[in-house]
Design a protein around this motif. Sequence first.
Motif, PDB file in Angstrom:
ATOM      1  N   CYS A   1      -8.556  -5.258  20.160  1.00 19.58           N
ATOM      2  CA  CYS A   1      -7.888  -4.778  18.953  1.00 19.58           C
ATOM      3  C   CYS A   1      -8.134  -3.277  18.839  1.00 19.58           C
TER       4      CYS A   1
ATOM      5  N   LYS B   1      -7.395   0.302  16.496  1.00 16.66           N
ATOM      6  CA  LYS B   1      -6.944   1.033  15.315  1.00 16.66           C
ATOM      7  C   LYS B   1      -6.755   2.478  15.751  1.00 16.66           C
TER       8      LYS B   1
ATOM      9  N   VAL C   1       0.279  -5.242  15.110  1.00 21.33           N
ATOM     10  CA  VAL C   1      -0.128  -6.114  14.016  1.00 21.33           C
ATOM     11  C   VAL C   1       0.965  -6.103  12.957  1.00 21.33           C
TER      12      VAL C   1
ATOM     13  N   ASP D   1       1.375  -6.638   9.525  1.00 24.09           N
ATOM     14  CA  ASP D   1       0.826  -6.744   8.172  1.00 24.09           C
ATOM     15  C   ASP D   1       1.337  -5.553   7.380  1.00 24.09           C
ATOM     16  N   GLU D   2       2.641  -5.542   7.144  1.00 23.92           N
ATOM     17  CA  GLU D   2       3.290  -4.395   6.525  1.00 23.92           C
ATOM     18  C   GLU D   2       2.900  -4.203   5.062  1.00 23.92           C
ATOM     19  N   GLU D   3       2.482  -5.252   4.370  1.00 26.25           N
ATOM     20  CA  GLU D   3       2.105  -5.131   2.967  1.00 26.25           C
ATOM     21  C   GLU D   3       0.768  -4.429   2.800  1.00 26.25           C
ATOM     22  N   ASN D   4      -0.097  -4.522   3.795  1.00 27.34           N
ATOM     23  CA  ASN D   4      -1.430  -3.941   3.715  1.00 27.34           C
ATOM     24  C   ASN D   4      -1.478  -2.693   4.593  1.00 27.34           C
ATOM     25  N   SER D   5      -1.292  -1.525   3.989  1.00 32.03           N
ATOM     26  CA  SER D   5      -1.246  -0.292   4.769  1.00 32.03           C
ATOM     27  C   SER D   5      -2.629   0.115   5.280  1.00 32.03           C
TER      28      SER D   5
ATOM     29  N   GLN E   1      -4.717  -1.844   6.977  1.00 34.02           N
ATOM     30  CA  GLN E   1      -5.128  -2.928   7.873  1.00 34.02           C
ATOM     31  C   GLN E   1      -6.206  -2.460   8.838  1.00 34.02           C
ATOM     32  N   ASP E   2      -7.003  -3.394   9.311  1.00 34.45           N
ATOM     33  CA  ASP E   2      -8.138  -3.062  10.165  1.00 34.45           C
ATOM     34  C   ASP E   2      -7.727  -2.572  11.550  1.00 34.45           C
TER      35      ASP E   2
ATOM     36  N   ASP F   1      -4.225  -1.861  14.447  1.00 31.43           N
ATOM     37  CA  ASP F   1      -2.787  -1.619  14.590  1.00 31.43           C
ATOM     38  C   ASP F   1      -2.148  -2.446  15.700  1.00 31.43           C
TER      39      ASP F   1
END
Length: 134
Positions: free
Chosen positions: A41, A43, A78, A80-84, A86-87, A89
Amino acid sequence: MKTKNKTLGYLIPVFILGLFMLIIYGAYTPHQQAEMQRIVCVKFKADTPAAEIEKHMKEFANLRRQIPAIVGYTGGKVLDEENSAQDFDVVHYLTFRNEAGIETYDKHPKHKEFIENNSPYWDKVLELNSDIEK
């Protein structure tokens, strides 16, 4: 005499086909069961250009062709568009036959080159190894 020639006419193609099958079978390696998986993962730093993220994705996917120890690869961004905040990318899933394959991957020059070229854009990385349940 004609019967002998006719029989010989059938035997030659059968012999050639049999020889061809032996050659193909000799080159065949049975598929070994994959036993290990690594999840990576990443970021990216906030100022990383989109082109660098795309380059990262393509180069990581190309490691599959460059490092024979990798027997399977999938990856993506990832969703998760609602959570800008996010842990991570992107996520990469690598599959190996065994732990030795992971060690080979870790030490491989192409893997090291990938890290050298892309790590300046990384904020953090999480790597997890797991076995594959059979």
